[in-house]
Motif scaffolding. Structure first.
Motif, PDB file in Angstrom:
ATOM      1  N   GLY A   1       0.825  -0.998   0.484  1.00  0.00           N
ATOM      2  CA  GLY A   1       0.267   0.297   0.433  1.00  0.00           C
ATOM      3  C   GLY A   1       0.676   0.431  -0.351  1.00  0.00           C
ATOM      4  O   GLY A   1       1.866   0.918   0.139  1.00  0.00           O
ATOM      5  N   PRO A   2       0.157   2.307  -0.131  1.00  0.00           N
ATOM      6  CA  PRO A   2       0.690   3.804  -0.431  1.00  0.00           C
ATOM      7  C   PRO A   2       1.660   4.440   0.997  1.00  0.00           C
ATOM      8  O   PRO A   2       2.856   4.746   0.770  1.00  0.00           O
ATOM      9  N   GLY A   3       1.169   3.232   2.407  1.00  0.00           N
ATOM     10  CA  GLY A   3       1.878   3.924   3.651  1.00  0.00           C
ATOM     11  C   GLY A   3       3.012   2.771   3.125  1.00  0.00           C
ATOM     12  O   GLY A   3       4.006   3.956   4.089  1.00  0.00           O
ATOM     13  N   ALA A   4       3.590   1.712   2.805  1.00  0.00           N
ATOM     14  CA  ALA A   4       4.171   0.936   3.280  1.00  0.00           C
ATOM     15  C   ALA A   4       5.709   1.805   2.305  1.00  0.00           C
ATOM     16  O   ALA A   4       6.926   2.011   2.303  1.00  0.00           O
ATOM     17  N   SER A   5       5.469   2.232   0.990  1.00  0.00           N
ATOM     18  CA  SER A   5       6.121   3.095  -0.101  1.00  0.00           C
ATOM     19  C   SER A   5       5.985   4.798   0.572  1.00  0.00           C
ATOM     20  O   SER A   5       8.092   4.583   0.517  1.00  0.00           O
ATOM     21  N   LEU A   6       5.549   4.746   1.225  1.00  0.00           N
ATOM     22  CA  LEU A   6       5.681   6.567   1.674  1.00  0.00           C
ATOM     23  C   LEU A   6       6.606   6.015   2.547  1.00  0.00           C
ATOM     24  O   LEU A   6       7.980   7.115   2.983  1.00  0.00           O
ATOM     25  N   ARG A   7       6.817   5.297   3.721  1.00  0.00           N
ATOM     26  CA  ARG A   7       7.789   4.683   4.994  1.00  0.00           C
ATOM     27  C   ARG A   7       9.336   4.678   4.191  1.00  0.00           C
ATOM     28  O   ARG A   7      10.022   5.078   4.450  1.00  0.00           O
ATOM     29  N   CYS A   8       9.095   3.479   3.021  1.00  0.00           N
ATOM     30  CA  CYS A   8      10.102   3.737   2.149  1.00  0.00           C
ATOM     31  C   CYS A   8      11.455   5.265   1.689  1.00  0.00           C
ATOM     32  O   CYS A   8      12.025   5.447   1.570  1.00  0.00           O
ATOM     33  N   GLY A   9      10.370   6.398   1.429  1.00  0.00           N
ATOM     34  CA  GLY A   9      10.809   7.349   1.346  1.00  0.00           C
ATOM     35  C   GLY A   9      10.909   7.967   2.756  1.00  0.00           C
ATOM     36  O   GLY A   9      12.275   8.759   2.675  1.00  0.00           O
ATOM     37  N   LEU A  10      10.118   7.460   3.212  1.00  0.00           N
ATOM     38  CA  LEU A  10      10.522   8.503   4.675  1.00  0.00           C
ATOM     39  C   LEU A  10      12.104   8.208   5.189  1.00  0.00           C
ATOM     40  O   LEU A  10      12.885   9.265   5.580  1.00  0.00           O
ATOM     41  N   ALA A  11      11.913   6.563   4.825  1.00  0.00           N
ATOM     42  CA  ALA A  11      13.742   6.177   5.174  1.00  0.00           C
ATOM     43  C   ALA A  11      14.588   6.534   4.782  1.00  0.00           C
ATOM     44  O   ALA A  11      16.060   6.700   5.375  1.00  0.00           O
ATOM     45  N   ALA A  12      14.762   6.934   3.766  1.00  0.00           N
ATOM     46  CA  ALA A  12      15.496   8.056   3.364  1.00  0.00           C
ATOM     47  C   ALA A  12      16.061   9.797   2.807  1.00  0.00           C
ATOM     48  O   ALA A  12      17.117   9.755   2.689  1.00  0.00           O
ATOM     49  N   LEU A  13      15.167   9.827   4.280  1.00  0.00           N
ATOM     50  CA  LEU A  13      15.550  11.342   3.812  1.00  0.00           C
ATOM     51  C   LEU A  13      16.555  11.341   4.929  1.00  0.00           C
ATOM     52  O   LEU A  13      16.953  10.758   6.137  1.00  0.00           O
ATOM     53  N   GLY A  14      17.641  12.615   5.144  1.00  0.00           N
ATOM     54  CA  GLY A  14      18.493  12.460   6.091  1.00  0.00           C
ATOM     55  C   GLY A  14      18.042  13.257   8.024  1.00  0.00           C
ATOM     56  O   GLY A  14      16.235  14.135   7.858  1.00  0.00           O
ATOM     57  N   ASP A  15      18.108  12.949   8.795  1.00  0.00           N
ATOM     58  CA  ASP A  15      18.225  13.425   9.852  1.00  0.00           C
ATOM     59  C   ASP A  15      17.695  14.853  10.339  1.00  0.00           C
ATOM     60  O   ASP A  15      16.728  15.726  11.142  1.00  0.00           O
ATOM     61  N   GLU A  16      18.297  15.749   9.139  1.00  0.00           N
ATOM     62  CA  GLU A  16      18.428  17.599   8.915  1.00  0.00           C
ATOM     63  C   GLU A  16      16.386  17.744   9.094  1.00  0.00           C
ATOM     64  O   GLU A  16      15.869  18.509   8.837  1.00  0.00           O
ATOM     65  N   VAL A  17      16.093  16.466   8.339  1.00  0.00           N
ATOM     66  CA  VAL A  17      14.697  17.156   7.897  1.00  0.00           C
ATOM     67  C   VAL A  17      13.874  17.161   8.886  1.00  0.00           C
ATOM     68  O   VAL A  17      13.300  16.208   9.566  1.00  0.00           O
ATOM     69  N   GLU A  18      12.826  18.466   8.319  1.00  0.00           N
ATOM     70  CA  GLU A  18      11.683  18.566   9.915  1.00  0.00           C
ATOM     71  C   GLU A  18       9.920  17.728   9.163  1.00  0.00           C
ATOM     72  O   GLU A  18       9.829  17.636  10.252  1.00  0.00           O
ATOM     73  N   ALA A  19      10.475  18.006   8.294  1.00  0.00           N
ATOM     74  CA  ALA A  19       8.840  17.398   7.436  1.00  0.00           C
ATOM     75  C   ALA A  19       9.407  17.165   5.781  1.00  0.00           C
ATOM     76  O   ALA A  19       9.956  17.803   5.510  1.00  0.00           O
ATOM     77  N   ALA A  20       7.743  16.135   5.736  1.00  0.00           N
ATOM     78  CA  ALA A  20       8.163  15.409   4.535  1.00  0.00           C
ATOM     79  C   ALA A  20       6.923  16.121   2.887  1.00  0.00           C
ATOM     80  O   ALA A  20       6.031  16.138   4.329  1.00  0.00           O
ATOM     81  N   ILE A  21       6.976  16.982   2.573  1.00  0.00           N
ATOM     82  CA  ILE A  21       5.188  17.003   1.856  1.00  0.00           C
ATOM     83  C   ILE A  21       5.271  15.778   0.621  1.00  0.00           C
ATOM     84  O   ILE A  21       6.721  15.046  -0.119  1.00  0.00           O
ATOM     85  N   VAL A  22       4.483  15.323   0.940  1.00  0.00           N
ATOM     86  CA  VAL A  22       4.133  14.365   0.137  1.00  0.00           C
ATOM     87  C   VAL A  22       3.085  14.496  -0.975  1.00  0.00           C
ATOM     88  O   VAL A  22       2.139  15.417  -0.353  1.00  0.00           O
ATOM     89  N   VAL A  23       3.647  13.544  -2.206  1.00  0.00           N
ATOM     90  CA  VAL A  23       2.676  13.902  -3.376  1.00  0.00           C
ATOM     91  C   VAL A  23       2.758  12.688  -4.306  1.00  0.00           C
ATOM     92  O   VAL A  23       3.623  12.401  -3.648  1.00  0.00           O
ATOM     93  N   LEU A  24       2.057  12.869  -5.074  1.00  0.00           N
ATOM     94  CA  LEU A  24       1.760  11.569  -6.199  1.00  0.00           C
ATOM     95  C   LEU A  24       1.915  11.613  -7.080  1.00  0.00           C
ATOM     96  O   LEU A  24       1.889  13.152  -7.868  1.00  0.00           O
ATOM     97  N   VAL A  25       2.322  10.585  -8.125  1.00  0.00           N
ATOM     98  CA  VAL A  25       2.750  10.728  -8.922  1.00  0.00           C
ATOM     99  C   VAL A  25       1.698  11.013 -10.384  1.00  0.00           C
ATOM    100  O   VAL A  25       2.148  12.011 -11.584  1.00  0.00           O
ATOM    101  N   ASP A  26       0.731  10.647  -9.866  1.00  0.00           N
ATOM    102  CA  ASP A  26      -0.608  10.987 -10.752  1.00  0.00           C
ATOM    103  C   ASP A  26      -1.233  12.535 -10.653  1.00  0.00           C
ATOM    104  O   ASP A  26      -2.438  12.383 -10.412  1.00  0.00           O
ATOM    105  N   GLY A  27      -0.185  13.300 -10.072  1.00  0.00           N
ATOM    106  CA  GLY A  27      -1.006  14.331  -9.876  1.00  0.00           C
ATOM    107  C   GLY A  27      -0.347  15.296 -10.866  1.00  0.00           C
ATOM    108  O   GLY A  27       0.207  16.562  -9.863  1.00  0.00           O
ATOM    109  N   PRO A  28      -0.432  14.965 -12.064  1.00  0.00           N
ATOM    110  CA  PRO A  28       0.738  16.256 -12.511  1.00  0.00           C
ATOM    111  C   PRO A  28      -0.548  17.603 -12.043  1.00  0.00           C
ATOM    112  O   PRO A  28       0.657  19.049 -13.161  1.00  0.00           O
ATOM    113  N   GLY A  29      -1.621  18.312 -11.656  1.00  0.00           N
ATOM    114  CA  GLY A  29      -2.527  19.701 -11.961  1.00  0.00           C
ATOM    115  C   GLY A  29      -1.368  20.326 -10.695  1.00  0.00           C
ATOM    116  O   GLY A  29      -2.156  20.823 -10.157  1.00  0.00           O
TER     117      GLY A  29
END
Length: 167
Positions: free
Chosen positions: A64-92
């Motif tokens: 599910g999308p939560g599993a994908s989001l967790r992968c993305g969050l795990a790739a971010l550095g310790d200095e990141v305070e917050a993440a903006i979540v965006v979907l690839v199928d939202g081109p507008g």
């Protein structure tokens, strides 16, 4: 520091080909136009596509999308305070929606802050670091969020079929 996580791990079964190949770079261009975003990571899963951004592969994308989001969050550095979540199928996606959501969070917002269009909660969604450990497999849609009106901006859209791109 604010980073963006672009979720692009899905199988694109209704699109009949990897929609990431068509939609990813335009979405990345819009994300990069927001001065609030310093770093971008793309989460891939079903399809490995070329991207101009740093990409991570999520082996559990089918959960599910939560599993994908967790992968993305795990790739971010310790200095990141917050993440903006965006979907690839939202081109507008309008970069100003990212800026509004970030501003609302900086002004004392909650752990989750989401844009609304015509009263409908969509993306972008900001997830504060304090909430990163509580992302369910189904994603964040069912969890409460502080809402930020973006009625005067274009909705990000939701492209499921190839003919929707031509509209």
């Amino acid at each position: 520091m604010i980073a963006a996580v672009v979720l692009a791990a899905g199988a694109s079964t209704r699109f009949d080909s990897p929609k990431q190949e068509v939609l990813l770079e335009p979405v990345l261009g819009r994300v990069r136009r927001s001065p609030a975003v310093v770093d971008v990571v793309v989460v891939l899963g079903a399809h490995n596509v070329e991207t101009s951004a740093r990409a991570v592969h999520c082996p559990e994308w089918e959960r599910g999308p939560g599993a994908s989001l967790r992968c993305g969050l795990a790739a971010l550095g310790d200095e990141v305070e917050a993440a903006i979540v965006v979907l690839v199928d939202g081109p507008g996606l309008d970069p100003r929606a990212i800026d509004r959501v970030v501003a609302a969070w900086r002004a004392g917002g909650s752990e989750r802050v989401a844009a609304t269009y015509g009263g409908v909660r969509l993306h972008p969604l900001l997830l504060a670091r304090s909430a990163w450990d509580a992302v369910p497999d189904a994603g964040l849609r069912s969890l409460p969020a502080q809402l930020v009106g973006c009625d005067d901006l274009s909705s990000p859209g939701d492209v499921d079929f190839a003919d929707q791109i031509l509209q």
